[in-house]
Motif scaffolding. Structure first.
Motif, short mmCIF file in Angstrom:
data_model
loop_
_atom_site.label_atom_id
_atom_site.label_comp_id
_atom_site.label_asym_id
_atom_site.label_seq_id
_atom_site.Cartn_x
_atom_site.Cartn_y
_atom_site.Cartn_z
N ASP A 198 0.82 -1.21 0.00
CA ASP A 198 0.00 0.00 0.00
C ASP A 198 0.86 1.27 0.00
OD1 ASP A 198 -2.81 -1.11 2.12
OD2 ASP A 198 -2.29 -1.51 0.02
N ILE A 199 1.97 1.25 0.73
CA ILE A 199 2.86 2.41 0.73
C ILE A 199 3.24 2.73 -0.71
CG2 ILE A 199 5.20 3.22 1.26
CD1 ILE A 199 4.97 1.82 3.97
N ILE A 200 3.57 1.69 -1.47
CA ILE A 200 3.98 1.89 -2.85
C ILE A 200 2.78 2.18 -3.75
CG2 ILE A 200 5.02 0.76 -4.86
CD1 ILE A 200 6.76 -0.84 -2.79
N ALA A 201 1.74 1.35 -3.64
CA ALA A 201 0.63 1.42 -4.60
C ALA A 201 -0.34 2.58 -4.33
CB ALA A 201 -0.13 0.10 -4.63
N SER A 202 -0.38 3.07 -3.11
CA SER A 202 -1.22 4.23 -2.80
C SER A 202 -0.40 5.46 -2.49
CB SER A 202 -2.12 3.97 -1.58
OG SER A 202 -2.94 2.87 -1.77
N GLY A 203 0.75 5.27 -1.84
CA GLY A 203 1.50 6.41 -1.33
C GLY A 203 2.50 6.98 -2.31
N ILE A 204 2.99 6.17 -3.23
CA ILE A 204 4.03 6.67 -4.13
C ILE A 204 3.53 6.69 -5.58
CG2 ILE A 204 6.40 6.44 -4.95
CD1 ILE A 204 7.09 4.84 -2.48
N GLN A 205 3.23 5.51 -6.12
CA GLN A 205 2.99 5.39 -7.56
C GLN A 205 1.92 6.34 -8.09
OE1 GLN A 205 0.36 4.16 -9.54
NE2 GLN A 205 1.57 4.39 -11.41
N PRO A 206 0.75 6.45 -7.43
CA PRO A 206 -0.29 7.31 -8.03
C PRO A 206 0.13 8.76 -8.10
CG PRO A 206 -1.22 5.97 -6.26
CD PRO A 206 0.26 5.84 -6.18
N LEU A 207 1.02 9.18 -7.21
CA LEU A 207 1.41 10.58 -7.17
C LEU A 207 2.43 10.92 -8.24
CD1 LEU A 207 1.59 11.14 -3.31
CD2 LEU A 207 -0.29 11.57 -4.86
N GLN A 208 3.04 9.88 -8.86
CA GLN A 208 4.01 10.17 -9.90
C GLN A 208 3.69 9.44 -11.19
OE1 GLN A 208 7.10 6.95 -9.87
NE2 GLN A 208 4.94 6.82 -10.35
N ASN A 209 2.42 9.09 -11.37
CA ASN A 209 2.07 8.40 -12.60
C ASN A 209 1.92 9.40 -13.74
OD1 ASN A 209 -0.53 9.47 -12.62
ND2 ASN A 209 -1.52 7.64 -11.87
N LEU A 210 1.71 8.87 -14.94
CA LEU A 210 1.74 9.69 -16.15
C LEU A 210 0.72 10.82 -16.12
CD1 LEU A 210 3.54 9.28 -18.66
CD2 LEU A 210 1.53 8.40 -19.82
N SER A 211 -0.51 10.51 -15.72
CA SER A 211 -1.55 11.54 -15.82
C SER A 211 -1.31 12.67 -14.81
CB SER A 211 -2.95 10.96 -15.66
OG SER A 211 -3.03 10.17 -14.51
N VAL A 212 -0.79 12.34 -13.64
CA VAL A 212 -0.48 13.39 -12.66
C VAL A 212 0.68 14.25 -13.15
CG1 VAL A 212 0.41 13.85 -10.34
CG2 VAL A 212 -1.41 12.19 -10.67
N LEU A 213 1.71 13.59 -13.68
CA LEU A 213 2.87 14.35 -14.16
C LEU A 213 2.49 15.29 -15.29
CD1 LEU A 213 5.80 11.76 -14.12
CD2 LEU A 213 5.22 13.49 -12.42
N LYS A 214 1.56 14.82 -16.15
CA LYS A 214 1.11 15.69 -17.24
C LYS A 214 0.52 16.97 -16.67
CE LYS A 214 -0.87 12.48 -20.24
NZ LYS A 214 -1.84 12.12 -21.31
N LYS A 215 -0.26 16.86 -15.57
CA LYS A 215 -0.89 18.04 -14.99
C LYS A 215 0.14 18.95 -14.31
CE LYS A 215 -5.49 16.07 -14.32
NZ LYS A 215 -5.66 14.72 -13.73
N MET A 216 1.27 18.37 -13.89
CA MET A 216 2.30 19.18 -13.23
C MET A 216 2.94 20.16 -14.19
SD MET A 216 2.95 18.35 -10.05
CE MET A 216 1.35 17.90 -9.47
N GLY A 217 3.04 19.76 -15.45
CA GLY A 217 3.76 20.61 -16.39
C GLY A 217 5.23 20.24 -16.45
N GLN A 218 5.81 20.46 -17.58
CA GLN A 218 7.18 20.02 -17.87
C GLN A 218 8.22 20.42 -16.82
OE1 GLN A 218 8.60 18.10 -20.16
NE2 GLN A 218 7.91 18.54 -22.23
N GLU A 219 8.18 21.69 -16.37
CA GLU A 219 9.26 22.16 -15.49
C GLU A 219 9.21 21.53 -14.10
OE1 GLU A 219 8.94 25.82 -18.17
OE2 GLU A 219 8.22 26.13 -16.11
N THR A 220 8.00 21.31 -13.59
CA THR A 220 7.88 20.83 -12.20
C THR A 220 7.92 19.32 -12.09
OG1 THR A 220 5.87 22.17 -12.45
CG2 THR A 220 6.76 21.92 -10.23
N GLN A 221 7.70 18.62 -13.22
CA GLN A 221 7.53 17.17 -13.19
C GLN A 221 8.62 16.42 -12.42
OE1 GLN A 221 7.26 15.55 -17.12
NE2 GLN A 221 5.18 16.27 -17.45
N LEU A 222 9.87 16.69 -12.80
CA LEU A 222 10.98 15.92 -12.24
C LEU A 222 11.12 16.15 -10.74
CD1 LEU A 222 13.04 13.91 -13.20
CD2 LEU A 222 14.61 15.79 -13.68
#
Lengths: 191, 217
Positions: free
Chosen positions: B105-129
């Motif tokens: 759960d730490i990985i599947a709820s706490g980490i992965q969803p926050l850095q998946n493709l759709s979230v990163l797209k919303k962050m915008g290029q500069e902030t993604q990394l």
């Protein structure tokens, strides 16, 4: 034999993740002490707690059905909420969004997840999320609906979610565990 | 396609798809892959056809035993319950099972969803990394701490489990974001051990039907 100690739950009144565990403890009839915490750690681990309670305390009611396919539906719905919606709109993420974007972001995340959930429930739901037995999926649903209401999400696209939530809120386990009734609930929010 | 074989809708690089591929390999289950490219054509996960299978527009989706299953951990638990051999993916003891699920759960709820493709797209290029690294470092910090009390040869004791299945794909994500692993010696050690196992190799992103030629092993 030593008297077994009462379980201790570290809980924040408003945390949907804490609320899920409080509901499960109430459904299982487990008496416990609360230590209120005012920080919100990431919510990713309460499904593990609920599954542990289910495995060690099978009475008075089950939180997962017996059939593996129905269990998969319960876990799928729980994961949609616990991995797909809640983490993306929790406090620490919203803080990083900044004041102006927070509300739009939270609503987008919830609407996206609730849209999927409403669709899934078309095939799984009876009286509750999966058939007519209460389950871990229902335990995850109610706190997430409460979050959505705080963000003023429009519920007209989600009639099944609304109906099931309404039914669940009439149950004692969902009431005694409610954020408005916790030891750390601020006076102005108390039921 | 052979009638009756399970079908996995998968993207070579999706860490969630990789989890299920590992589980299927560990369980010795033969299956077909239908690749879903998350980037091409605006994202094949958004086609109406796929959406009927996956209302969340996400991979993996597994068709098995006349049902369609989504959400990788729900899928893995289903495989565990219906196919207990040749190896178990969860220990018998409830407290150890809780540790396995907690780490997952730490990985599947706490980490992965926050850095998946759709979230990163919303962050915008500069902030993604920066965002992805912050999320991973926060989660790996917690995980490294948890592993101090649970780990043996693997994440929980000396038996492989769902926790290990979640770990390896998340480490691969972290490497793609060039996360510094010096604070995470236990994560590194376990990851290294797991990568020597066949199930983790045959399921690797570099060996999938949809792996681009330049990334192929």
């Amino acid at each position: 034999m030593a008297v077994p100690e009462k379980p201790i739950l570290y809980s924040y009144f408003r945390s949907s993740c804490s609320w899920r565990v409080r509901i499960a403890l109430a459904l299982k009839g487990i008496d416990y002490d609360i230590i209120p915490i005012n920080l919100i750690k990431d919510g990713g681990q309460q499904l593990a707690i609920i599954e542990y309670l289910e495995e060690t305390r099978p009475t008075p009611i089950r939180l997962l059905p017996q059939d593996p396919k129905k269990r998969a539906s319960v876990r799928m719905i729980s994961d949609i909420i616990a991995s797909g919606i809640q983490p993306l709109q929790n406090l620490s993420v919203l803080k990083k969004m900044g004041q102006e974007t927070q509300l739009t972001w939270a609503r987008a995340v919830i609407n996206s997840g609730f849209g999927a959930l409403e669709h899934v429930l078309q095939s799984t739901a009876g009286k509750y999320c999966v058939g007519d037995e209460i389950s871990m999926a229902d335990i995850c649903l109610v706190p997430q609906v409460a979050n959505a209401e705080r963000f003023k999400v429009d519920f007209s696209p989600y009639p099944t979610i609304s109906r099931i939530n309404k039914t669940l809120l009439t149950m004692e386990a969902f009431q005694v565990s409610h954020p408005s009734r916790q030891p750390d609930t601020p006076p102005e929010l108390r039921a």
